[in-house]
Design a protein around this motif. Structure first.
Motif: not given
Length: 682
Positions: A511-520
């Motif tokens: 759920p932090l993907r939109p905030l951080l703008g990254v994907v692992v």
């Protein structure tokens, strides 16, 4: 407000000034020694003695036999010498008669071994017999001493979870099942939470569930996580039972139990809600040249647990301890410096273990305010000297300090992060946290620890070195903070699982993907002894332990891997979200995290304690009184003399000397400079 009694609205205790003293195990000594000790305490400037911590067998030598006469005489004697008492409930070590009558209260290990009598904390936290006996003793003490003029505070138990943080007996199993039923409601919900479809672990009834005893292979991770939660709650239930008695009988007397710095076993956020003030036992190792940094971190936690209110250093060693493989003594200057450090981080008292060095028992080589050699010893001279200095610092009592930066600490996350069967067993919360903390410490930036969901008003930045276990609520909390203009820096292996340790769908960091703008895309642990170069502008940093195959989804890449399998891929990113910015550090940089934080926190415009960067080894904090008076602590932990330029003139309370805006500190020296409100920096 912390605590459940009316005492929670009062100060630390009713004893004026700063508390100074130690555990006084008078029951180890003949009564003719007590008068000598009381007079020596007065000479040393001791204000407070903690009494009766391990005196259960003396207070209650048989089931229906009580012996309070000696304690009456002791408290009366201390009171006549002007020494306040922290009276312990004495429940940390059940007596032999109770153990032999009820051997089932002894704790059992995961391998089924029942631990024996002969040490301390030899009880099962879920034992109804133990809890009833502890409450009975607490009630007897409270009813007898609630109006005694020496009584300043109650010391409940001692170091919960130190030796026994869990028990795997049948009574614990039944208590665990009750706890699970309350948490999950029904067994179907538990099966889903625990993912029991894996390896045919499904349960048909709560009665089929046992504690996570030693098994043939890896255990169920969510069961282990729930077990950690339960064990903290089981010990807390013991504490709350005693606290309830004290709140009922003497609500105006504050009560505390001594924490053990940053201890993994207990969720201190939850525990602190039931303390009238927070207290800590801290034993930094003189052999560790960085021990003072970890100590500062632990003290910041104690202050944070109490919501910024003053706390008490309940125990420290005047010199050497007795339980390390090699027990180094403290040089006199170090003993003084480390005591002042607790005050610099918000303590309103510095106490020690113990007053008089024991002649027998497991801790007979542990240092004391009054060593074996007595008043002819170096240690005694240092005790008297520091007692006099604390009197000169009395006006500090009640003043506070507040951090500019918040660091997220969540025990659920800590427990989940360190479960087995992860990509790397090297990702441990303390090791991930320390370099982040050290970077700010060395720049004179005071931090507050916060739990997920805490108010973030006034914090110029929030750091999350790791958030492996991340709920949707925590993600929304951080997103709102950044959207409204906050600066967030998030560390690696975050946003992986939910509250039940189920992997978030859609890729990490969940759920932090939109905030951080990254994907692992994939975790990429670094083997022991190896490292990877991370290039950040002109700087080459070194990543160890951990890296990630990271792809940006709107974030800007600020650092990339310059060697190894991930060469060219993003390592550190920055994403603008609303009015704020969120940084993601996808690797473990050790001390190199300081370079990232210097960049990330530049927009936060943090206010340093001095107008120039701190010299290596110098610690600086600033407490404020209710009237705005400032108290600037300057501690030189280094081996060299340093010359400091201050931002105001004032008076060094330790020496009484005027400070004209410049100060020289020798190795292991310190100053506490009082500055007037009009001279304080904004």
């Amino acid at each position: 407000m912390h605590g459940t009694g009316s005492a929670a609205r009062a100060g630390l205790t009713r004893t004026p000034g700063l508390l100074h003293g130690a555990d006084y195990n008078a029951d180890q000594w003949p009564e003719h020694v007590w008068a000598v000790d009381a007079e020596l305490m007065r000479q040393a400037g001791v204000t407070t003695a903690t009494v009766g911590v391990f005196a259960w067998a003396r207070l209650q030598p048989a089931p229906d036999v009580w012996d309070f006469g000696w304690l009456d005489r002791l408290l009366d004697l201390l009171h006549t010498r002007g020494i306040a008492v922290g009276l312990a409930t004495a429940t940390a070590s059940p007596p032999a008669w109770l153990v032999r009558a009820h051997p089932g209260l002894l704790p059992v290990t995961a391998d089924g071994v029942r631990l024996e009598f002969g040490s301390r904390q030899h009880y099962c936290p879920s034992s109804a017999v133990y809890r009833a006996a502890a409450v009975r003793l607490t009630r007897a003490l409270a009813e007898r001493y609630r109006d005694h003029p020496a009584l300043a505070f109650w010391h409940i138990h001692n170091e919960y979870g130190d030796h026994v943080a869990e028990c795997f007996c049948t009574e614990s199993a039944a208590d665990f099942r009750r706890w699970l039923a309350e948490r999950h409601g029904d067994v179907e919900t538990l099966n889903h939470a625990w993912g029991t479809a894996f390896w045919s672990q499904a349960y048909g009834r709560f009665e089929e569930i046992e504690p996570p005893r030693t098994a043939p292979g890896p255990g169920n991770p969510t069961q282990l996580l729930d077990w950690r939660r339960f064990c903290s709650d089981a010990l807390l239930a013991c504490h709350r039972a005693e606290k309830a008695v004290l709140d009922e009988i003497c609500p105006r007397i504050p009560a505390t139990t001594n924490f053990m710095s940053m201890s993994k076993a207990l969720d201190y956020w939850e525990w602190a809600r039931h303390e009238d003030f927070v207290s800590d036992d801290a034993y930094p190792d003189p052999a560790d040249p960085r021990a003072h940094v970890t100590a500062a971190m632990n003290y910041d936690l104690m202050r944070s647990l109490g919501g910024g209110r003053p706390w008490l250093l309940m125990e420290q060693a005047p010199s050497a301890v007795s339980w390390r493989a090699v027990n180094l003594p403290k040089p006199p200057e170090l003993r003084r410096l480390w005591s002042l450090q607790a005050l610099a981080r918000g303590a309103d008292g510095v106490m020690s273990f113990q007053w008089r060095a024991s002649a027998a028992g497991a801790e007979k080589f542990h240092s004391a305010l009054l060593p074996h050699r007595g008043t002819a010893s170096r240690g005694w001279r240092e005790t008297v000297r520091f007692g006099a200095e604390l009197r000169r610092l009395a006006e500090l009592a009640g003043s506070r300090l507040r951090g500019q930066v918040a660091v997220v600490l969540d025990w659920d996350n800590w427990w989940a992060l360190e479960l087995d069967e992860h990509p790397s067993a090297r990702m441990r919360w303390p090791e991930l946290l320390r370099p982040w903390y050290a970077a700010l410490y060395e720049r004179g930036v005071t931090i507050d620890f916060v739990r997920p969901g805490a108010p973030l008003d006034g914090y110029r930045a929030v750091l999350a070195p790791n958030l492996y276990l991340l709920t949707e609520e925590t993600a929304h909390w951080l997103t709102r903070y950044v959207h409204e203009g906050g600066q967030l820096v998030c560390g690696p292996f975050s946003g992986i699982s939910d509250r039940d340790d189920h992997i978030h769908p859609g890729g990490h960091p969940g759920p932090l993907r939109p905030l951080l703008g990254v994907v692992v895309d994939e975790h990429w642990p670094i083997p022991d002894g190896a490292s990877t170069t991370v290039r950040l502008g002109p700087d080459d940093l070194r990543a160890t332990l951990w890296s990630e195959w990271l792809e940006t989804e709107g974030a800007r890449t600020l650092a990339h891997y310059a060697s190894g399998d991930l060469a060219g891929r993003p390592a550190v990113t920055r994403n603008v979200h609303g009015a704020g910015t969120a940084w993601y550090v996808g690797c473990h940089l050790g001390a190199g995290i300081a370079t990232v934080l210097d960049l990330a926190l530049a927009p936060a415009a943090l206010t340093p304690p001095l107008p120039h960067p701190l010299p290596p080894g110098v610690e600086a904090t600033r407490r404020h009184g209710a009237d705005g008076t400032g108290y600037l602590f300057l501690l030189n932990h280094g081996p060299d003399t340093v010359r400091l330029t201050l931002d105001a003139t004032g008076t060094d309370l330790l020496t009484g000397a005027a400070v004209p805006g410049r100060l020289t500190l020798g190795p292991l020296d310190a100053a506490v400079v009082r500055t007037e409100p009009t001279e304080e920096r904004t």
